[in-house]
Design a protein around this motif. Structure first.
Motif, PDB file in Angstrom:
ATOM      1  N   TYR A   1     -11.064   5.247 -21.395  1.00  0.00           N
ATOM      2  CA  TYR A   1     -11.238   4.083 -20.540  1.00  0.00           C
ATOM      3  C   TYR A   1     -12.250   4.397 -19.445  1.00  0.00           C
ATOM      4  CZ  TYR A   1      -7.136   2.046 -22.771  1.00  0.00           C
ATOM      5  OH  TYR A   1      -6.257   1.525 -23.688  1.00  0.00           O
ATOM      6  N   LEU A   2     -13.117   3.432 -19.143  1.00  0.00           N
ATOM      7  CA  LEU A   2     -14.109   3.587 -18.089  1.00  0.00           C
ATOM      8  C   LEU A   2     -13.691   2.874 -16.809  1.00  0.00           C
ATOM      9  CD1 LEU A   2     -17.412   3.089 -20.124  1.00  0.00           C
ATOM     10  CD2 LEU A   2     -16.289   5.236 -19.494  1.00  0.00           C
ATOM     11  N   THR A   3     -12.751   1.972 -16.919  1.00  0.00           N
ATOM     12  CA  THR A   3     -12.235   1.257 -15.753  1.00  0.00           C
ATOM     13  C   THR A   3     -10.717   1.255 -15.824  1.00  0.00           C
ATOM     14  OG1 THR A   3     -12.222  -0.893 -16.875  1.00  0.00           O
ATOM     15  CG2 THR A   3     -14.246  -0.280 -15.704  1.00  0.00           C
ATOM     16  N   GLU A   4     -10.105   0.847 -14.759  1.00  0.00           N
ATOM     17  CA  GLU A   4      -8.653   0.709 -14.759  1.00  0.00           C
ATOM     18  C   GLU A   4      -8.249  -0.325 -15.808  1.00  0.00           C
ATOM     19  OE1 GLU A   4      -5.042  -0.503 -11.646  1.00  0.00           O
ATOM     20  OE2 GLU A   4      -7.119  -0.303 -10.951  1.00  0.00           O
ATOM     21  N   LYS A   5      -7.164  -0.037 -16.511  1.00  0.00           N
ATOM     22  CA  LYS A   5      -6.709  -0.958 -17.542  1.00  0.00           C
ATOM     23  C   LYS A   5      -6.242  -2.268 -16.910  1.00  0.00           C
ATOM     24  CE  LYS A   5      -4.783   2.837 -20.288  1.00  0.00           C
ATOM     25  NZ  LYS A   5      -3.542   3.345 -20.912  1.00  0.00           N
ATOM     26  N   LYS A   6      -6.710  -3.373 -17.463  1.00  0.00           N
ATOM     27  CA  LYS A   6      -6.209  -4.683 -17.055  1.00  0.00           C
ATOM     28  C   LYS A   6      -5.049  -5.022 -17.976  1.00  0.00           C
ATOM     29  CE  LYS A   6      -7.360  -9.599 -16.781  1.00  0.00           C
ATOM     30  NZ  LYS A   6      -6.554  -9.825 -15.580  1.00  0.00           N
ATOM     31  N   ARG A   7      -3.872  -5.039 -17.442  1.00  0.00           N
ATOM     32  CA  ARG A   7      -2.680  -5.247 -18.261  1.00  0.00           C
ATOM     33  C   ARG A   7      -2.465  -6.728 -18.533  1.00  0.00           C
ATOM     34  NH1 ARG A   7       3.006  -2.165 -17.830  1.00  0.00           N
ATOM     35  NH2 ARG A   7       1.657  -0.672 -18.874  1.00  0.00           N
ATOM     36  N   LEU A   8      -2.426  -7.076 -19.803  1.00  0.00           N
ATOM     37  CA  LEU A   8      -2.067  -8.430 -20.207  1.00  0.00           C
ATOM     38  C   LEU A   8      -0.556  -8.500 -20.338  1.00  0.00           C
ATOM     39  CD1 LEU A   8      -4.765  -9.089 -22.954  1.00  0.00           C
ATOM     40  CD2 LEU A   8      -4.812  -9.770 -20.556  1.00  0.00           C
ATOM     41  N   ILE A   9       0.029  -9.554 -19.825  1.00  0.00           N
ATOM     42  CA  ILE A   9       1.478  -9.703 -19.871  1.00  0.00           C
ATOM     43  C   ILE A   9       1.835 -10.964 -20.648  1.00  0.00           C
ATOM     44  CG2 ILE A   9       1.846  -8.416 -17.736  1.00  0.00           C
ATOM     45  CD1 ILE A   9       2.092 -11.058 -16.256  1.00  0.00           C
ATOM     46  N   VAL A  10       3.081 -11.050 -21.067  1.00  0.00           N
ATOM     47  CA  VAL A  10       3.524 -12.170 -21.896  1.00  0.00           C
ATOM     48  C   VAL A  10       3.335 -13.496 -21.168  1.00  0.00           C
ATOM     49  CG1 VAL A  10       5.535 -13.197 -23.037  1.00  0.00           C
ATOM     50  CG2 VAL A  10       5.103 -10.736 -23.224  1.00  0.00           C
ATOM     51  N   GLU A  11       3.472 -13.477 -19.844  1.00  0.00           N
ATOM     52  CA  GLU A  11       3.291 -14.713 -19.067  1.00  0.00           C
ATOM     53  C   GLU A  11       1.859 -15.240 -19.155  1.00  0.00           C
ATOM     54  OE1 GLU A  11       5.052 -12.138 -18.117  1.00  0.00           O
ATOM     55  OE2 GLU A  11       7.026 -13.111 -18.085  1.00  0.00           O
ATOM     56  N   ASP A  12       0.916 -14.407 -19.583  1.00  0.00           N
ATOM     57  CA  ASP A  12      -0.468 -14.860 -19.737  1.00  0.00           C
ATOM     58  C   ASP A  12      -0.644 -15.772 -20.953  1.00  0.00           C
ATOM     59  OD1 ASP A  12      -1.450 -13.427 -17.530  1.00  0.00           O
ATOM     60  OD2 ASP A  12      -1.715 -11.610 -18.724  1.00  0.00           O
ATOM     61  N   LEU A  13       0.312 -15.755 -21.887  1.00  0.00           N
ATOM     62  CA  LEU A  13       0.184 -16.548 -23.107  1.00  0.00           C
ATOM     63  C   LEU A  13       0.350 -18.034 -22.798  1.00  0.00           C
ATOM     64  CD1 LEU A  13       2.318 -14.409 -25.595  1.00  0.00           C
ATOM     65  CD2 LEU A  13      -0.172 -14.582 -25.528  1.00  0.00           C
ATOM     66  N   THR A  14      -0.627 -18.822 -23.217  1.00  0.00           N
ATOM     67  CA  THR A  14      -0.499 -20.272 -23.108  1.00  0.00           C
ATOM     68  C   THR A  14       0.510 -20.750 -24.152  1.00  0.00           C
ATOM     69  OG1 THR A  14      -2.236 -20.682 -24.735  1.00  0.00           O
ATOM     70  CG2 THR A  14      -2.919 -20.430 -22.419  1.00  0.00           C
ATOM     71  N   PRO A  15       1.036 -21.964 -24.024  1.00  0.00           N
ATOM     72  CA  PRO A  15       1.965 -22.464 -25.048  1.00  0.00           C
ATOM     73  C   PRO A  15       1.384 -22.402 -26.456  1.00  0.00           C
ATOM     74  CG  PRO A  15       2.063 -23.857 -23.107  1.00  0.00           C
ATOM     75  CD  PRO A  15       0.935 -22.887 -22.870  1.00  0.00           C
ATOM     76  N   GLU A  16       0.082 -22.663 -26.580  1.00  0.00           N
ATOM     77  CA  GLU A  16      -0.541 -22.613 -27.907  1.00  0.00           C
ATOM     78  C   GLU A  16      -0.485 -21.204 -28.480  1.00  0.00           C
ATOM     79  OE1 GLU A  16      -4.776 -23.765 -30.106  1.00  0.00           O
ATOM     80  OE2 GLU A  16      -4.666 -23.633 -27.915  1.00  0.00           O
TER      81      GLU A  16
END
Length: 257
Positions: A20-35
């Motif tokens: 990794y070259l930058t800090e990891k951007k953590r994706l979380i379940v709340e990021d999921l749209t209904p679709e």
């Protein structure tokens, strides 16, 4: 940075490296749209502990959203263990987490690293098969019905379930067709996810993954996509890098059937 940035390194004898070259951007379940929450399959790249947590959170949100999941209709979970945790110290956690997924898909180096070994002179098929069988023996998925799909670069992929084992070649056998392998693994797993959702057949899904990967590695960057319209009538036909995906899949199916 808006997204996580990383570095891929490639060398002789199928050597690969990543950092990794930058800090990891953590994706979380709340990021999921209904679709996206309603997807038929999910590709998770994460640690063993986070994989289990995310799967439960996805199922909980789907239940709250009225998606009507049952044991027969749960979304397909495809897990790619994060490379820097493919270590002997994480093996026990990896084996435990496999119970919650339908497919585990490390590449050949990551799989070997889990067992404290490596591929010193190119891809060692016997080593891949040995390690895949060790994972399979521990049980993958509900009722041990899951699969190991090992991505092995120019050697293709190795598929192992309780009912079958199978090598599939890489789509491109001419090395001059491979310009930049970056993204090939993610392309493969995207195609695999779609294939499993559409067919339920792990071998056919791996064919779709192999074809998807073939388009990712033919150039630096993403493939070019064009749409042709039949005089403004009918369904638009897509071409990727100037070729039909369905025709390429049909040709590959003929080679590997």
């Amino acid at each position: 940075a808006l997204t996580t940035r990383g570095w891929n390194g490639y060398g002789e004898n199928e050597y690969r490296a990543f950092r990794y070259l930058t800090e990891k951007k953590r994706l979380i379940v709340e990021d999921l749209t209904p679709e996206f929450l309603g997807s038929k399959s999910f590709h998770l790249i994460c640690s063993p502990s986070r994989c289990g947590e995310m799967i439960q959170q996805i199922l909980d949100r789907r239940a709250a959203g009225g998606f009507g999941d049952s044991n027969e209709k749960k979304p397909i979970m495809i897990w790619e263990p994060v490379p820097d945790l493919c270590t002997p110290e994480e093996l026990a956690n990896t084996l435990k987490t496999m119970k919650y997924v339908d497919v585990i898909s490390p590449n050949h180096e990551e799989l070997a690293a889990l067992f404290g070994e490596n591929h010193t002179a190119g891809v060692n098929r016997a080593l891949i098969e040995k390690h895949a069988q060790r994972l399979l023996a521990e049980g993958i998925g509900s009722g041990d019905t899951g699969a190991v799909v090992v991505r092995a670069g120019k050697e293709g992929c190795y598929i192992a379930t309780s009912e079958l084992t199978r090598w599939l070649p890489a789509y491109h056998q001419d090395p001059t067709k491979v310009v930049d392998p970056t993204g090939g693994g993610n392309g493969f797993l995207g195609g695999l996810a779609v294939g499993l959702a559409r067919t339920g057949d792990i071998v056919e899904a791996a064919r779709m993954g192999s074809v998807a990967a073939s388009y990712c590695i033919e150039q630096v960057g993403v493939p070019s996509i064009t749409c042709t319209h039949d005089g403004g009538m009918g369904t638009p036909e897509e071409e990727w890098n100037g070729s039909s995906v369905l025709e390429r899949l049909t040709e590959f199916r003929g080679r590997t059937g």
